[in-house]
Design an enzyme around this catalytic site. Sequence first.
Site, PDB file in Angstrom:
ATOM      1  N   ASP A 193       0.825  -1.199   0.000  1.00 39.12           N
ATOM      2  CA  ASP A 193       0.000   0.000   0.000  1.00 39.12           C
ATOM      3  C   ASP A 193       0.869   1.261   0.000  1.00 39.12           C
ATOM      4  O   ASP A 193       1.855   1.345   0.736  1.00 39.12           O
ATOM      5  CB  ASP A 193      -0.859  -0.044   1.281  1.00 39.12           C
ATOM      6  CG  ASP A 193      -1.941   0.995   1.312  1.00 39.12           C
ATOM      7  OD1 ASP A 193      -2.850   0.928   0.474  1.00 39.12           O
ATOM      8  OD2 ASP A 193      -1.886   1.886   2.193  1.00 39.12           O
TER       9      ASP A 193
ATOM     10  N   GLU B 161       1.617  -0.562  -5.033  1.00 37.74           N
ATOM     11  CA  GLU B 161       0.582   0.425  -5.313  1.00 37.74           C
ATOM     12  C   GLU B 161       1.272   1.776  -5.264  1.00 37.74           C
ATOM     13  O   GLU B 161       1.572   2.300  -4.194  1.00 37.74           O
ATOM     14  CB  GLU B 161      -0.545   0.393  -4.279  1.00 37.74           C
ATOM     15  CG  GLU B 161      -1.676   1.305  -4.697  1.00 37.74           C
ATOM     16  CD  GLU B 161      -2.223   2.235  -3.605  1.00 37.74           C
ATOM     17  OE1 GLU B 161      -3.298   2.798  -3.832  1.00 37.74           O
ATOM     18  OE2 GLU B 161      -1.581   2.429  -2.563  1.00 37.74           O
TER      19      GLU B 161
END
Length: 545
Positions: free
Chosen positions: A210, A271
């Site tokens: 993330d 990401e």
Amino acid sequence: MPPLDDAWWRDAVIYQVYPRSFADSDGDGMGDLPGITSHLGDLRELGVDAVWLSPFYPSPQNDAGYDVSDYRAVDPRFGTLADADELIAGAHAQGMKFIVDLVPNHTSDEHAWFQEALGAAPGSAARNRYIFRDGKGEHGDEPPNSWQSVFGGSAWERVTEPDGTPGQWYLHLFDVTQPDLDWGNSDVRAEFVSVLKFWLDRGVDGFRVDVAHGLVKEQNLTDWTQAGPVLGGLDVGPPPPMWDQDGVHEIYQQWRSVLDTYPGGRILVAEAWVQPAERLARYVRPDEMHQAFNFAYLDASWSADPQRKVIDESLAANDAVGATTTWVLSNHDVVRHTSRLGYPVGEARMHGIGIDDPQPDTALGLRRARAATLQMLALPGSAYLYQGEELGLPEHTRIPDEFRQDPAWFRSGHTERGRDGCRVPIPWEADAPSYGFGPSDSSWLPQPPEWAEYALDRQRGVPGSTYEMYRAALRLRHEHRLGANALTWVDTPADVLAFRSDDVLVLTNFGSAPAELPLGARVLLSSAPLDDGRIPTDVTVWAAV
Ligand code: GLC
């Protein structure tokens, strides 16, 4: 069965499960791990190679689980560690790989480390794991710099010191309950290596990382007055001081060396909302991560030139570092592509849709989404699917505002509807309570009344349904090794994009008039019926040549 060798990920189709909204086994309205385990057979039937789960760790759920308070456990809402073990084993038994989400940029404010930091003195070891600074101004009552939170408002929050006086400020690039960690700190680095090993030892095949572009901040925390880059959008220009700093790469090199000590091809997926493609490709150099989400593809507008450009640029940048290219159209942070593509070209809405916003044309959106999906699934590399897209599920664009939970809605002062519309629990059975999401009527976000028609049981075995189109595409993709072949462009009229992948010709018609199929081409799959043998507007065809 897909190849399960160490390079399995290079052409894998990876399915994102959003645990809150996939399947609810106990009827509390919130999805859970046993619910996912009970549907693994359906994912096998769909034909995906791997499953990635958004976070299921203990969390106050202020950002739907991307605010983690314990990285080595399972939130009781979702189940237990034993349920996680069963799910991992179940996925493997079905021949699928299993990827978990890792959230290293920030913890929850309820994480033991942050609680310790709040109770500790400025400058203490506990505070140094986060980014605490004194405020500006005579009384330190102004934020240390001008950075903005991605969700809106200042990226700084002032704390009250243990003695009750107004104190230091801490950085939170996201919600106020998501304090950023200081990745210059050795405790932080050691902790995440240990977390990686914890899940690798439990058998996971990889990590979706993330906010991979955010961990390292420019040292001086230089002012940056522009609004923070938002999810679903790529900024142009040099990287701002909070994103894509060169120092992040050393972290991933270290993680890579940890993963490489485990057998079976364990992977890291970034990401990272980073542009241009060459800059993103730095995350997937041979000694770093394996893949990075290709958000430029997701962002490209629906016409031939920009589509060809983004495909060429993505392939070139990844080829240059020997990485595989990924393709993605939907996820839990953006408006579902079925709805994005239902707006006039160039007017796609990325940050949520509300009842009083212009509404997408649902039929047009689905037609284009199916064409986009068939284009994507024929491209070389690896593709990511987001739960529900195989049902042609649209965004829920009319959620009453009182149900909204996305912090972006609150922190933007109710100007951005946010991401709830793509996170609504998915329909399995048309005539069951909560459309078969769970055994009760309850669902944490309301499901729209028209969703019965999208339920899996209405589409399974129905020729031409979106679900059967996805199944056929995944089967043919494996048979013809579409993810592994090289792409060759084929000359076509201006509004038609065509490429060859070995013996398969893939044509998408972006123009307003029907396009001809080459003589002798045998249609393998089409995103909509052909018009007298010709390819209608907004349709993709796979043909054997
Ligand atoms: C990532 C997640 C998003 C989350 C944010 C903060 O972008 O995909 O859902 O809100 O990080 O963790």
